[in-house]
Enzyme design. Structure first.
Site, PDB file in Angstrom:
ATOM      1  N   GLU A 113      -0.109 -17.976  -2.692  1.00  0.00           N
ATOM      2  CA  GLU A 113      -1.026 -16.874  -2.406  1.00  0.00           C
ATOM      3  C   GLU A 113      -0.407 -15.577  -2.906  1.00  0.00           C
ATOM      4  O   GLU A 113       0.809 -15.481  -3.076  1.00  0.00           O
ATOM      5  CB  GLU A 113      -1.245 -16.759  -0.886  1.00  0.00           C
ATOM      6  CG  GLU A 113      -1.955 -17.950  -0.301  1.00  0.00           C
ATOM      7  CD  GLU A 113      -1.931 -17.937   1.227  1.00  0.00           C
ATOM      8  OE1 GLU A 113      -1.624 -16.890   1.829  1.00  0.00           O
ATOM      9  OE2 GLU A 113      -2.218 -18.995   1.796  1.00  0.00           O
ATOM     10  N   LYS A 115       0.929 -11.864  -2.346  1.00  0.00           N
ATOM     11  CA  LYS A 115       1.515 -11.181  -1.189  1.00  0.00           C
ATOM     12  C   LYS A 115       0.973  -9.756  -1.175  1.00  0.00           C
ATOM     13  O   LYS A 115       1.398  -8.899  -1.944  1.00  0.00           O
ATOM     14  CB  LYS A 115       3.039 -11.180  -1.284  1.00  0.00           C
ATOM     15  CG  LYS A 115       3.718 -10.637  -0.043  1.00  0.00           C
ATOM     16  CD  LYS A 115       5.219 -10.883  -0.108  1.00  0.00           C
ATOM     17  CE  LYS A 115       5.915 -10.498   1.182  1.00  0.00           C
ATOM     18  NZ  LYS A 115       5.749  -9.102   1.547  1.00  0.00           N
ATOM     19  N   ASP A 117       0.181  -6.028  -0.196  1.00  0.00           N
ATOM     20  CA  ASP A 117       1.078  -4.997   0.304  1.00  0.00           C
ATOM     21  C   ASP A 117       0.341  -4.089   1.277  1.00  0.00           C
ATOM     22  O   ASP A 117      -0.164  -3.039   0.905  1.00  0.00           O
ATOM     23  CB  ASP A 117       1.628  -4.200  -0.883  1.00  0.00           C
ATOM     24  CG  ASP A 117       2.912  -3.493  -0.530  1.00  0.00           C
ATOM     25  OD1 ASP A 117       3.436  -3.740   0.577  1.00  0.00           O
ATOM     26  OD2 ASP A 117       3.392  -2.698  -1.349  1.00  0.00           O
ATOM     27  N   TYR A 225      -4.904 -14.937   6.132  1.00  0.00           N
ATOM     28  CA  TYR A 225      -4.078 -15.985   5.528  1.00  0.00           C
ATOM     29  C   TYR A 225      -3.375 -16.947   6.489  1.00  0.00           C
ATOM     30  O   TYR A 225      -2.577 -17.775   6.051  1.00  0.00           O
ATOM     31  CB  TYR A 225      -3.065 -15.380   4.559  1.00  0.00           C
ATOM     32  CG  TYR A 225      -2.277 -14.199   5.109  1.00  0.00           C
ATOM     33  CD1 TYR A 225      -1.433 -14.352   6.189  1.00  0.00           C
ATOM     34  CD2 TYR A 225      -2.385 -12.943   4.515  1.00  0.00           C
ATOM     35  CE1 TYR A 225      -0.722 -13.282   6.685  1.00  0.00           C
ATOM     36  CE2 TYR A 225      -1.664 -11.861   5.003  1.00  0.00           C
ATOM     37  CZ  TYR A 225      -0.838 -12.032   6.080  1.00  0.00           C
ATOM     38  OH  TYR A 225      -0.132 -10.975   6.567  1.00  0.00           O
ATOM     39  N   LYS A 312       9.369 -11.989  -4.386  1.00  0.00           N
ATOM     40  CA  LYS A 312       8.952 -10.603  -4.578  1.00  0.00           C
ATOM     41  C   LYS A 312       9.157 -10.164  -6.016  1.00  0.00           C
ATOM     42  O   LYS A 312      10.157 -10.509  -6.640  1.00  0.00           O
ATOM     43  CB  LYS A 312       9.750  -9.695  -3.647  1.00  0.00           C
ATOM     44  CG  LYS A 312       9.380  -9.862  -2.198  1.00  0.00           C
ATOM     45  CD  LYS A 312       9.602  -8.563  -1.477  1.00  0.00           C
ATOM     46  CE  LYS A 312       9.570  -8.738   0.017  1.00  0.00           C
ATOM     47  NZ  LYS A 312       9.917  -7.489   0.690  1.00  0.00           N
ATOM     48  N   CYS A 407       6.808  32.754  -7.374  1.00  0.00           N
ATOM     49  CA  CYS A 407       5.580  32.128  -7.866  1.00  0.00           C
ATOM     50  C   CYS A 407       5.557  32.166  -9.398  1.00  0.00           C
ATOM     51  O   CYS A 407       5.756  33.213  -9.991  1.00  0.00           O
ATOM     52  CB  CYS A 407       4.370  32.851  -7.303  1.00  0.00           C
ATOM     53  SG  CYS A 407       2.825  32.243  -7.977  1.00  0.00           S
ATOM     54  N   CYS A 410       2.391  34.679 -10.329  1.00  0.00           N
ATOM     55  CA  CYS A 410       2.328  36.106  -9.998  1.00  0.00           C
ATOM     56  C   CYS A 410       3.696  36.699  -9.670  1.00  0.00           C
ATOM     57  O   CYS A 410       3.817  37.905  -9.471  1.00  0.00           O
ATOM     58  CB  CYS A 410       1.364  36.339  -8.840  1.00  0.00           C
ATOM     59  SG  CYS A 410       1.995  35.752  -7.267  1.00  0.00           S
ATOM     60  N   CYS A 425       3.032  30.381  -2.134  1.00  0.00           N
ATOM     61  CA  CYS A 425       2.973  31.752  -2.616  1.00  0.00           C
ATOM     62  C   CYS A 425       2.081  32.508  -1.642  1.00  0.00           C
ATOM     63  O   CYS A 425       0.923  32.154  -1.470  1.00  0.00           O
ATOM     64  CB  CYS A 425       2.382  31.798  -4.027  1.00  0.00           C
ATOM     65  SG  CYS A 425       1.916  33.484  -4.496  1.00  0.00           S
ATOM     66  N   CYS A 431      -3.000  36.387  -6.597  1.00  0.00           N
ATOM     67  CA  CYS A 431      -2.464  35.278  -7.385  1.00  0.00           C
ATOM     68  C   CYS A 431      -3.652  34.477  -7.911  1.00  0.00           C
ATOM     69  O   CYS A 431      -4.395  33.870  -7.149  1.00  0.00           O
ATOM     70  CB  CYS A 431      -1.579  34.441  -6.469  1.00  0.00           C
ATOM     71  SG  CYS A 431      -0.734  33.100  -7.296  1.00  0.00           S
TER      72      CYS A 431
HETATM   73  P1  AMP Z   1       8.191  -9.198   4.665  1.00  0.00           P
HETATM   74  O1  AMP Z   1       7.545  -8.001   5.307  1.00  0.00           O
HETATM   75  O2  AMP Z   1       8.798  -8.891   3.344  1.00  0.00           O
HETATM   76  O3  AMP Z   1       9.078  -9.936   5.611  1.00  0.00           O
HETATM   77  O4  AMP Z   1       7.017 -10.205   4.304  1.00  0.00           O
HETATM   78  C1  AMP Z   1       6.250 -10.802   5.295  1.00  0.00           C
HETATM   79  C2  AMP Z   1       4.921 -10.135   5.358  1.00  0.00           C
HETATM   80  O5  AMP Z   1       4.171 -10.364   4.181  1.00  0.00           O
HETATM   81  C3  AMP Z   1       4.035 -10.709   6.414  1.00  0.00           C
HETATM   82  O6  AMP Z   1       4.324 -10.181   7.676  1.00  0.00           O
HETATM   83  C4  AMP Z   1       2.673 -10.283   5.954  1.00  0.00           C
HETATM   84  O7  AMP Z   1       2.388  -8.990   6.463  1.00  0.00           O
HETATM   85  C5  AMP Z   1       2.824 -10.110   4.461  1.00  0.00           C
HETATM   86  N1  AMP Z   1       1.934 -10.943   3.646  1.00  0.00           N
HETATM   87  C6  AMP Z   1       1.215 -10.485   2.615  1.00  0.00           C
HETATM   88  N2  AMP Z   1       0.497 -11.442   2.043  1.00  0.00           N
HETATM   89  C7  AMP Z   1       0.738 -12.579   2.726  1.00  0.00           C
HETATM   90  C8  AMP Z   1       0.276 -13.922   2.616  1.00  0.00           C
HETATM   91  N3  AMP Z   1      -0.587 -14.279   1.654  1.00  0.00           N
HETATM   92  N4  AMP Z   1       0.728 -14.826   3.508  1.00  0.00           N
HETATM   93  C9  AMP Z   1       1.612 -14.463   4.478  1.00  0.00           C
HETATM   94  N5  AMP Z   1       2.088 -13.201   4.638  1.00  0.00           N
HETATM   95  C10 AMP Z   1       1.677 -12.261   3.772  1.00  0.00           C
HETATM   96 ZN    ZN Z   2       1.411  33.544  -6.767  1.00  0.00          ZN
END
Ligand code: AMP
Ligand code: ZN
Length: 673
Positions: A113, A115, A117, A225, A312, A407, A410, A425, A431
């Site tokens: 899957e 990951k 962010d 997930y 990662k 600034c 001005c 400023c 300005c």
């Molecule tokens: P880390 O924060 O680096 O320990 O990574 C774990 C975190 O990745 C989990 O707590 C989730 O928040 C996140 N995460 C993102 N995508 C997934 C996914 N597809 N499956 C499981 N965890 C995921």
């Molecule tokens: Zn200024």
């Protein structure tokens, strides 16, 4: 390394990592790259293994990392929310594969899957309805943020079809799409508000807000997930993903079943190349053993499952030369430094500029010198950031870069308020970018939305000395002959413009207030202020204490409002706008009295309510003859309290012996339950 040295190093790494965890999870403002964080954690882990006598149970290696915030109710997780083991290299992934083969043999599959962010979220459903949403917190317990999560469109409040158990938990990642991030962050910049460093911080900052209405305004999304049920319903993770999709959950369409580790590597390589084409940020790939029976066999370590790992991606970095630092002045006077770089290719685009945020970034964090070679990295944003300086390439005679003291437009000496990162400023009246920027903001679509008048026209009219203040815009109709003579605009466009200006006089108070461009008073804040104080005179006369009792108004905003109204020039400007007939009073909705049951009683509403927004409750009180007060005083009859009410308010009400009631008790008073 000697034991003494190890001891010191372990202590210093631990305290540094704890601080980073705090920055990341609590402040949502990380100051270190993920990669560097993971490297330090790895070093600490290795040292603790070598010198187990110095292993502290409180060490960052023993914890998931997060923390719980005070404002929300704390809830214990039914199943702990663990972290994932992670790696940046292929060999470690092969080792992971070998460990699994040793434990369960060769007959298994992986699910790969993306990951995502964002921040992980645990949702509980009972009889097909969402009942609770809890953040990861420290893995054992987290914050109850149900009201906020309910505002996310892709999180089903009620499930579709059937086949789901009476009670279950489902986990996923809450995140913000890149487009939404950029749009909202730009809005914040224009309003003089602090910007978020990346979409993840924006998402986690949003989920922790007290005002669910504001959360609803910020589009979040959520991919699910993990499914947790009391009795196992499915044999594999893959099957569970298909099922939860059919119940109405948002799952990610890029997940794949992989039979071999080679297939896993193909998946990794594919997304390393293609991840920048996604509409959201990912920071790696998650690999999970598919069969639940095999997952059980493999089990867990204290921190993470043995049947899953995160691979990662290292954020793509390039080196380039810093050519110069230039400075931009915004309409509120805020000065933003920009690094001009020797153009370089990064993640598919040519990079020429990077944000530097403020003086501390230049002088303290990066300690930039002239013509330094810098490492640039692309996060969620279009404009990349400078991660660090390549000291090996620094010319020993290079001078450090000092943030400007005056600034750039001005020449006025800049000021920097205590506790604030930005420099300003103060020459508001002289300005140019401030003068022109303020008028451009006033006429903009979200403020007065004046037809027939655009940014360039404002600039031209300013250059030709027709306007230098917002109020001058309303005096333009007295100069239509001179405008025609100037020869820059046709008669028709002048008429359109004057018509648009005239029409804007009917714009509601909240738009006028936003248009004034008071620092930190963005669209939402202006709406809240207009609703709370009803007119500009009340607002101008409000004390600090009165200001902070208004919904969503914190100290920073309150101080900025006080400062704005302490300026004689601003007061004169407002008087002129009043004389021109602009709206400075909130037009009350017509109240049809439903009953007189609350007449003679006064109320304040505070906190978050499950079924109603605060505005709805206010309407209900007013419709039944009650009055809403703006601050807690001895005159107040009832405080209607929801969840997460501010402690200061509670204390004040208790001191004054004011009855604190729930929304249910309020409804009993008017007999609508
Ligand atoms: P880390 O924060 O680096 O320990 O990574 C774990 C975190 O990745 C989990 O707590 C989730 O928040 C996140 N995460 C993102 N995508 C997934 C996914 N597809 N499956 C499981 N965890 C995921
Ligand atoms: Zn200024």
């Amino acid at each position: 390394m000697s034991p003494a040295e190890a001891k010191t190093r372990i202590a210093s790494l631990s305290s540094e990592l704890k601080q980073h965890n705090y920055n990341y999870y609590v402040l949502a403002m990380p100051t270190i790259a993920d990669f560097d964080f993971d490297k330090k954690l790895e070093e600490l882990n290795a040292l603790e293994k070598e010198f187990p006598e110095f292993l502290d149970p409180d060490s960052p290696t023993q914890k998931v990392g997060g923390d719980i915030t005070k404002e929300f109710e704390t809830v214990r997780h039914r199943w702990p929310m663990l972290s994932l083991g992670n790696t940046y290299n292929e060999q470690e992934l092969l080792d992971f594969d070998q460990r699994i083969r040793k434990a369960i043999g060769d007959n298994f599959e992986y699910v790969c899957e993306l990951k995502f962010d964002g921040l992980s979220m645990s949702l509980t459903y009972e009889n097909g309805s969402l009942v609770r949403a809890v953040t990861r917190g420290d893995g054992i317990q987290g914050d109850d943020v149900t009201t906020n999560v309910r505002t996310i469109n892709t999180v089903p409040k009620r499930l579709k079809h059937s086949g789901y158990p009476d009670q279950f938990e489902i986990r996923g990642e809450v995140f913000m799409h890149l487009k939404a991030f950029e749009r909202l962050n730009n809005e914040r910049l224009e309003n003089g508000e602090l910007q978020y460093a990346n979409p993840r911080n924006f998402a986690s900052g949003t989920i922790k807000m007290q005002d669910s209405a504001e959360v609803a305004r910020r589009p979040l999304d959520c991919f699910m997930y993990f499914l947790y049920t009391e009795k196992l319903l499915f044999k594999t993770h893959w099957e569970s993903l298909q099922a939860v999709k059919s119940w109405g959950f948002h799952t990610n369409e890029n997940s794949r079943l992989c039979g071999t580790i080679e297939d896993v590597f193909k998946f990794i390589t594919y997304w390393d190349k293609n991840r920048f084409g996604l509409s959201y940020d990912i920071d790696g790939i998650v690999i999970k053993v598919n069969s639940y029976a095999q997952q059980q066999e493999l089990g867990f370590t204290a921190k993470s499952p043995r049947w899953a790992i995160a691979y990662k991606y290292k954020a793509e970095q390039v080196q380039t030369e810093l050519l110069a630092v230039t400075y931009q002045v915004g309409r509120t006077g805020a000065v933003t430094p920009v690094a001009n770089l020797k153009p370089v290719q990064l993640a598919g685009t040519t990079v020429k500029r990077a944000t530097l945020h403020n003086a501390d970034e230049i002088e303290k964090r990066l300690k930039l010198h002239e013509h330094d070679w810098v490492f640039v990295e692309k996060g969620g944003e279009i404009i990349p950031k400078i991660i660090s300086v390549n000291l090996d390439k620094r010319d020993p005679s290079a001078k450090p870069i000092r943030y400007i003291a005056h600034c750039p437009v001005c020449g006025t000496a800049l000021i920097r308020k205590e506790g604030e990162a930005a420099s300003y400023c103060p020459n508001e009246e002289g300005c140019q970018p401030q003068i022109v920027g303020k008028m451009q903001h006033f006429i903009s679509r979200k403020a007065m939305n004046i037809d027939g008048l655009g940014d360039e026209t404002i600039e031209t009219l300013y250059q030709n000395k027709f306007i230098s203040h917002i109020s001058d815009i309303y005096g333009l109709n007295a100069h239509s002959e001179e405008l025609k003579k100037m020869g820059r605009f046709g008669e028709k466009s002048i008429n359109n413009m004057l018509e648009g200006i005239e029409k804007s006089k009917t714009m509601p108070f909240e738009k006028v207030l936003f248009g004034l461009g008071i620092r930190y008073v963005g669209e939402t804040v202006a709406r809240k202020l207009a609703a709370h104080f009803k007119n500009i005179d009340n607002l101008a006369a409000a004390s600090f204490d009165e200001l902070i009792t208004a919904e969503e108004i914190g100290e920073r905003i309150a101080l900025s409002i006080l400062e704005y109204f302490s300026d004689e020039g601003h007061k004169a400007e407002i008087q002129k706008l009043k004389d021109y007939g602009l709206q400075f009073i909130t037009v009350e909705k017509e109240v049809n009295l439903a009953s007189e049951k609350l007449s003679g009683m006064s109320f304040i509403i505070s906190g978050v309510f499950e079924k109603y927004s605060r505005d709805e409750l206010k309407d209900i009180i007013e419709q039944n003859g009650g009055k809403i007060l703006s601050s807690i005083s001895a005159k107040l009859n009832y405080l209607v309290a929801g969840d997460n009410m501010g402690p200061a308010k509670l204390e004040k009400a208790q001191k004054l012996n004011i009855p604190i009631i729930s929304d249910a008790e309020l409804f009993k008073m008017i007999e609508i339950i």
